[in-house]
Each structure stands twice: as structure tokens, then as C-alpha cells.
Design a protein around this motif. Structure first.
Motif, PDB file in Angstrom:
ATOM      1  N   ALA A 175       7.448   6.426 -13.257  1.00  0.00           N
ATOM      2  CA  ALA A 175       6.717   7.659 -12.951  1.00  0.00           C
ATOM      3  C   ALA A 175       5.418   7.350 -12.220  1.00  0.00           C
ATOM      4  N   HIS A 176       4.750   6.273 -12.625  1.00  0.00           N
ATOM      5  CA  HIS A 176       3.484   5.894 -11.996  1.00  0.00           C
ATOM      6  C   HIS A 176       3.700   5.512 -10.531  1.00  0.00           C
ATOM      7  N   ILE A 177       4.702   4.700 -10.272  1.00  0.00           N
ATOM      8  CA  ILE A 177       4.974   4.280  -8.896  1.00  0.00           C
ATOM      9  C   ILE A 177       5.347   5.484  -8.039  1.00  0.00           C
ATOM     10  N   LYS A 178       6.189   6.348  -8.583  1.00  0.00           N
ATOM     11  CA  LYS A 178       6.597   7.542  -7.828  1.00  0.00           C
ATOM     12  C   LYS A 178       5.399   8.417  -7.488  1.00  0.00           C
ATOM     13  N   ALA A 179       4.480   8.552  -8.427  1.00  0.00           N
ATOM     14  CA  ALA A 179       3.304   9.399  -8.200  1.00  0.00           C
ATOM     15  C   ALA A 179       2.331   8.776  -7.211  1.00  0.00           C
ATOM     16  N   GLN A 180       2.297   7.440  -7.154  1.00  0.00           N
ATOM     17  CA  GLN A 180       1.301   6.758  -6.328  1.00  0.00           C
ATOM     18  C   GLN A 180       1.746   6.541  -4.886  1.00  0.00           C
ATOM     19  N   ASP A 208       3.154   7.497  -1.362  1.00  0.00           N
ATOM     20  CA  ASP A 208       3.290   8.620  -0.433  1.00  0.00           C
ATOM     21  C   ASP A 208       4.714   8.647   0.123  1.00  0.00           C
ATOM     22  N   GLU A 209       5.390   9.772  -0.025  1.00  0.00           N
ATOM     23  CA  GLU A 209       6.784   9.890   0.418  1.00  0.00           C
ATOM     24  C   GLU A 209       6.939   9.722   1.921  1.00  0.00           C
ATOM     25  N   ARG A 219       5.857   1.195   2.895  1.00  0.00           N
ATOM     26  CA  ARG A 219       6.291   1.794   1.630  1.00  0.00           C
ATOM     27  C   ARG A 219       6.422   0.723   0.549  1.00  0.00           C
ATOM     28  N   ASP A 220       7.000  -0.430   0.911  1.00  0.00           N
ATOM     29  CA  ASP A 220       7.160  -1.485  -0.093  1.00  0.00           C
ATOM     30  C   ASP A 220       5.803  -2.029  -0.523  1.00  0.00           C
TER      31      ASP A 220
END
Length: 218
Positions: A88-93, A95-96, A103-104
Motif C-alpha cells: 500500500a505504501h509503495i502504491k501510494a508513493q 506516481d502512476e 518508475r522502478d
């Protein structure tokens, strides 16, 4: 009477009481998990007795068994609990809109940011291989599968070239290994240059992914 009309006829106060009770139970469960995580982070799994866990969570010993069958039962849930937080933390941090190596790199920074904010994570993870082997394997597989899907999407967009599909799974484990050992470098100061910031380490990581190590381009 229909289900909807029955629901509307149910006293509002009763619904609120049930909701409040469920919320309290979830808070207690999380408090016990966090207490166990803190103890494992400080002293290891072997020291995380039921008595220590309940004392730190500020609940009675008997309360523990309303949520977990045994000491092993809570051990088996620590890594999944932290793994969900990490994801959840990585997903929130991240930017899509980011793609490719950017991204990596952002995922790398988010991972280390999580480790900084959750200092017990590394010990919970590493000792789980012995004390919660099933949970450890499930965590590694979940992280691997998520990362593999990300690389496969990048390959489909031609952000990654030069690798066959069957070569990507070993690449995933190589990248996971980089994170694991660089976490040790960051948290335990193994070498003189370990005072590097997360951003500085991410710069080196990005350079490695972009340029390779043995590269003749000059």
C-alpha cells in the motif's frame, strides 16, 4: 418484510454498537500485531512471548487468545500484515504517470522509505524464514509475482528490450536481491559509504539499471 425494509427497521443504535464493537476488536488485533512486530524488531521472534506481547499491547493475557490460537499463529501473520502495508505504501508513493526506469526508481525509493518508517520490518522479514517459514515463502512469492507483472508490462510497452520473457523471472530476483542487501547497507552501516541518503542510493541504482555495470559506452 424485505431485507431492505428489515434493515431500515433495525434500530440505528444497534447498528452503531455492532460497528463500534467490531472497530474495537480490530484495533485490539492490530495492537497485538504491532506489539509483536516491535518486540521482534527489538529482540527477535524467540523473545516475543505471549506475555511480552500482551504487556506491550496493554491487554490481558487471555485477550490474546480471542484473536490468535497460539504464539505461532501471530508469528504467521506478522509478515503478511507488514507486506500489505508495504504494498500500500509503495502504491501510494509512486506516481502512476511514471514509466520505465523512472518508475522502478520511484518504487526503490518508496521501499526504502517504508523501511525507514518501519525499522522492525527487516528483522521480521529475515527471521521469518526460520520462525514463520510458510508466511515467508508466501511473502517472497507475492513480492516476486507483483514485480514480475510490472516488468512484463514494461516489456510489453518496449520500455525493457533485449530480454526474453523467460529471462525476466531471474531478473526479478536479482532486483529483489539488490533491495534486500542495500537495505542491510542502509540500516546497519556495513561499509563506510553507507551514510548515503536514500536518494543517493537511488541514483546509483538508476545508473546501474540504465547503463549496466560492464558497459563500453564512453
Amino acid at each position: 418484510m424485505t431485507k431492505n425494509s428489515a434493515d431500515s427497521a433495525r434500530p440505528r443504535g444497534l447498528v452503531q454498537v455492532r460497528s463500534s464493537r467490531a472497530d474495537k476488536q480490530e484495533r485490539t488485533r492490530r495492537a497485538l500485531l504491532q506489539a509483536a512486530i516491535d518486540i521482534v524488531g527489538d529482540e527477535g521472534y524467540a523473545a516475543a512471548t505471549v506475555g511480552k506481547i500482551t504487556s506491550r499491547a496493554k491487554v490481558a493475557n487471555g485477550t490474546f487468545y480471542n484473536y490468535f490460537d497460539s504464539q505461532q499463529s501471530i508469528f504467521d501473520q506478522l509478515l503478511p500484515f507488514l507486506g500489505d502495508r508495504l504494498t500500500a505504501h509503495i502504491k501510494a508513493q509512486v506516481d502512476e504517470s511514471l514509466t520505465g526506469v523512472a518508475r522502478d526508481r520511484a518504487r526503490f525509493v518508496a521501499y526504502f522509505d517504508f523501511c525507514r518508517k518501519n525499522p522492525a520490518f527487516l528483522r521480521v522479514l529475515n527471521e521469518a524464514e526460520v520462525f514463520a517459514a510458510t508466511a515467508y515463502r508466501q511473502h517472497v512469492v507475492a513480492m516476486y509475482e507483483g514485480y514480475l507483472h510490472a516488468l512484463e508490462r514494461s516489456a510489453a510497452k518496449h520500455e525493457i528490450t533485449g530480454y526474453d520473457r523467460e529471462e525476466l523471472p531471474p531478473v526479478v530476483f536479482m532486483l529483489m536481491g539488490i533491495r534486500s542487501y542495500m537495505t542491510m547497507l542502509y540500516q546497519h552501516n556495513y561499509v563506510e559509504r553507507s551514510a548515503l541518503s536514500i536518494e543517493a542510493m537511488a541514483d546509483i541504482y538508476e545508473k546501474l539499471l540504465t547503463l549496466g555495470l560492464f558497459n563500453d559506452r564512453r
